[in-house]
Motif scaffolding. Structure first.
Motif, PDB file in Angstrom:
ATOM      1  N   ARG A  24       0.835  -1.206   0.000  1.00 47.40           N
ATOM      2  CA  ARG A  24       0.000   0.000   0.000  1.00 47.40           C
ATOM      3  C   ARG A  24       0.869   1.254   0.000  1.00 47.40           C
ATOM      4  O   ARG A  24       0.581   2.220  -0.705  1.00 47.40           O
ATOM      5  N   LEU A  26       1.204   4.120  -3.070  1.00 48.71           N
ATOM      6  CA  LEU A  26       1.065   5.564  -2.920  1.00 48.71           C
ATOM      7  C   LEU A  26       2.287   6.298  -3.447  1.00 48.71           C
ATOM      8  O   LEU A  26       2.162   7.359  -4.073  1.00 48.71           O
ATOM      9  N   GLY A  81       2.065   6.351  -7.078  1.00 50.06           N
ATOM     10  CA  GLY A  81       1.112   7.378  -7.468  1.00 50.06           C
ATOM     11  C   GLY A  81       1.751   8.755  -7.514  1.00 50.06           C
ATOM     12  O   GLY A  81       1.486   9.555  -8.428  1.00 50.06           O
ATOM     13  N   GLU A  82       2.607   9.066  -6.520  1.00 49.93           N
ATOM     14  CA  GLU A  82       3.325  10.339  -6.534  1.00 49.93           C
ATOM     15  C   GLU A  82       4.225  10.439  -7.763  1.00 49.93           C
ATOM     16  O   GLU A  82       4.311  11.505  -8.399  1.00 49.93           O
ATOM     17  N   GLU A 129      -5.797  13.344  -7.432  1.00 51.32           N
ATOM     18  CA  GLU A 129      -6.107  12.396  -6.363  1.00 51.32           C
ATOM     19  C   GLU A 129      -6.305  10.996  -6.926  1.00 51.32           C
ATOM     20  O   GLU A 129      -5.874   9.998  -6.325  1.00 51.32           O
ATOM     21  N   ALA A 130      -6.954  10.907  -8.079  1.00 50.01           N
ATOM     22  CA  ALA A 130      -7.140   9.602  -8.714  1.00 50.01           C
ATOM     23  C   ALA A 130      -5.809   8.999  -9.127  1.00 50.01           C
ATOM     24  O   ALA A 130      -5.591   7.787  -8.992  1.00 50.01           O
ATOM     25  N   LEU A 181      -2.935   9.500  -7.664  1.00 48.03           N
ATOM     26  CA  LEU A 181      -2.266   9.069  -6.435  1.00 48.03           C
ATOM     27  C   LEU A 181      -2.798   7.724  -5.946  1.00 48.03           C
ATOM     28  O   LEU A 181      -2.036   6.845  -5.549  1.00 48.03           O
ATOM     29  N   ARG A 182      -4.101   7.547  -5.974  1.00 50.28           N
ATOM     30  CA  ARG A 182      -4.716   6.370  -5.378  1.00 50.28           C
ATOM     31  C   ARG A 182      -4.776   5.163  -6.315  1.00 50.28           C
ATOM     32  O   ARG A 182      -4.635   4.023  -5.853  1.00 50.28           O
ATOM     33  N   PHE A 183      -4.998   5.386  -7.599  1.00 46.66           N
ATOM     34  CA  PHE A 183      -5.352   4.270  -8.481  1.00 46.66           C
ATOM     35  C   PHE A 183      -4.392   4.033  -9.646  1.00 46.66           C
ATOM     36  O   PHE A 183      -4.525   3.025 -10.335  1.00 46.66           O
ATOM     37  N   VAL A 241     -11.281   4.097 -12.467  1.00 47.14           N
ATOM     38  CA  VAL A 241     -11.496   4.802 -11.199  1.00 47.14           C
ATOM     39  C   VAL A 241     -12.961   4.707 -10.781  1.00 47.14           C
ATOM     40  O   VAL A 241     -13.278   4.490  -9.605  1.00 47.14           O
ATOM     41  N   GLN A 268     -13.617   1.298  -9.277  1.00 51.69           N
ATOM     42  CA  GLN A 268     -13.022   1.148  -7.952  1.00 51.69           C
ATOM     43  C   GLN A 268     -13.804   1.915  -6.893  1.00 51.69           C
ATOM     44  O   GLN A 268     -13.969   1.448  -5.764  1.00 51.69           O
TER      45      GLN A 268
END
Length: 408
Positions: A304, A308, A311-312, A360-361, A363-365, A401, A404
């Motif tokens: 996890r 992240l 994602g960055e 944000e999407a 970063l997360r997905f 997205v 999810q």
């Protein structure tokens, strides 16, 4: 090699060497095919006086990198002969493909004679050439004829400048292993090289700083420092806790329950005492199970965290139509995916700042989405919106997205 069925090669003089050349022929082959290759070279040298052939085991400079040796010897040779077999494709040719920027200049200007010794998948950069089959009855005479043909009369290995890979949305560009992957323990997070941009990414990432910064973000993930990362610590500790639990239960049966049952005066005290003893007996057992399951919990938590961080990194890569995915702690995948249409979909969202939602999407997905593209597999596709997406086949990023978020 059956010499009886072959025509004897005509004793035609080989072209003279130029001042910049040391060899008439550079031969590359797998060690599994050494006996056959040495037989062919021995016959060529016997039939053509003065023929100079470069073989890696006798002509490479000791102590130098094998790739540098190969590049220099190809540059100093008139022609290149490749003995193709599945062993060669999996070992020797992969060295050439490992750095086509190094060999591209040489191979574009050198005639290549591909010899198919055994059926195999002919490398893409040689597929336009007609190869010689070793089983052909006129094989030797054809090799001798090509050897004596001036280089400018033969086709080059690459038809002009090295073509770039054809790009399409969803294409896997590169799978990158971490440094010293084979020697890393399973619990350690891999470190990836940032010295240079790999060749498959240069076309889409012209600025090396973008690649170095993106990979550097992932390199910031730390490996655990707990002693439980070692299997040799988890197993003895778990055995000790299990034994402690068993001994506690045994003592409970021997010394506790009999006295509590005979005490007819205070049932509440007896119940509380039994409960406390059972709890103290089960606690070491629970701790033992948790110790054994530490690695699974750590892997999920660390993946996890890695997701992240990826994602960055994808915030930097997405403007170049590249996404990074990470399915394990020591391997990265890069895919070419055009996100502009998906980004416009986020910008039209009524919930608020579309650009912030898009970031944000990512970063997360974006990490999991890139992994789906690499595998060409999108789980829960049936839950995808019925509207037309921006990627065929498969789900585009905005559709992924949406799926999810619906799954929670």
């Amino acid at each position: 090699m059956d010499s009886g069925s072959e025509e004897k090669g005509a004793a035609v003089a080989v072209p003279p060497l130029k001042p910049s050349e040391k060899f008439h022929l550079f031969v590359s082959y797998s060690s599994m095919d050494a006996t056959w290759t040495h037989g062919l070279i021995g016959r060529l040298e016997a039939d053509h006086a003065g023929l100079r052939v470069c073989l890696h085991e006798r002509d490479f400079t000791p102590g130098r990198n094998i790739l540098e040796n190969m590049a220099e010897c190809i540059h100093q040779s008139q022609k290149v002969l490749l003995v193709l077999s599945q062993d060669f494709v999996q070992s020797r040719w992969c060295l050439l493909e490992a750095d086509l920027s190094l060999f591209g200049y040489c191979l574009e200007r050198k005639p290549v004679i591909p010899v198919l010794l055994r059926p195999c998948q002919v490398p893409l950069h040689l597929s336009h050439l007609t190869y010689l089959e070793a089983r052909d009855s006129r094989f030797y005479s054809k090799v001798a004829q090509l050897l004596c043909t001036p280089s400018h009369c033969m086709a080059r290995s690459l038809p002009g400048p090295r073509p770039g890979p054809s790009l399409y949305s969803g294409k896997t560009l590169l799978t990158l292993n971490c440094v010293n992957r084979d020697s890393l323990p399973s619990w350690k997070v891999g470190t990836f090289s940032t010295l240079s941009v790999p060749d498959p990414l240069k076309e889409v990432l012209p600025d090396p700083e973008v690649y170095k910064h993106a990979v550097g973000i992932l390199n910031g993930v730390q490996s655990p420092r707990s002693c439980l990362r070692y299997l040799g610590c988890r197993i003895p500790l778990s055995i000790f806790l299990i034994l402690l639990s068993v001994i506690s239960m045994f003592l409970l049966v021997i010394f506790g329950i009999q006295e509590i049952i005979t005490d007819q005066g205070n049932h509440n005290t007896a119940f509380l005492l039994i409960s406390a003893i059972v709890f103290l007996c089960l606690l070491p057992l629970v701790l033992a199970v948790n110790s054994l399951c530490w690695f699974r919990r750590f892997s999920r938590r660390k993946m996890r965290e890695v997701g992240l961080r990826v994602g960055e990194a994808n915030l930097l890569l997405a403007p170049h139509s590249v996404l990074m995915g990470c399915e394990t702690l020591n391997q990265l995948s890069f895919v070419f995916v055009q996100l502009e249409e998906c980004r416009r979909t986020f910008l039209q969202a009524p919930e608020g700042d579309g650009e912030a939602l898009f970031r944000e999407a990512l970063l997360r997905f974006s990490c999991a989405y890139a992994c789906c593209l690499v595998q060409a597999h999108f789980p829960h596709c049936e839950a995808a919106p019925a509207t037309q997406g921006h990627l065929e086949p498969g789900l585009c990023f905005c559709q992924y997205v949406s799926v999810q978020l619906e799954r929670g």
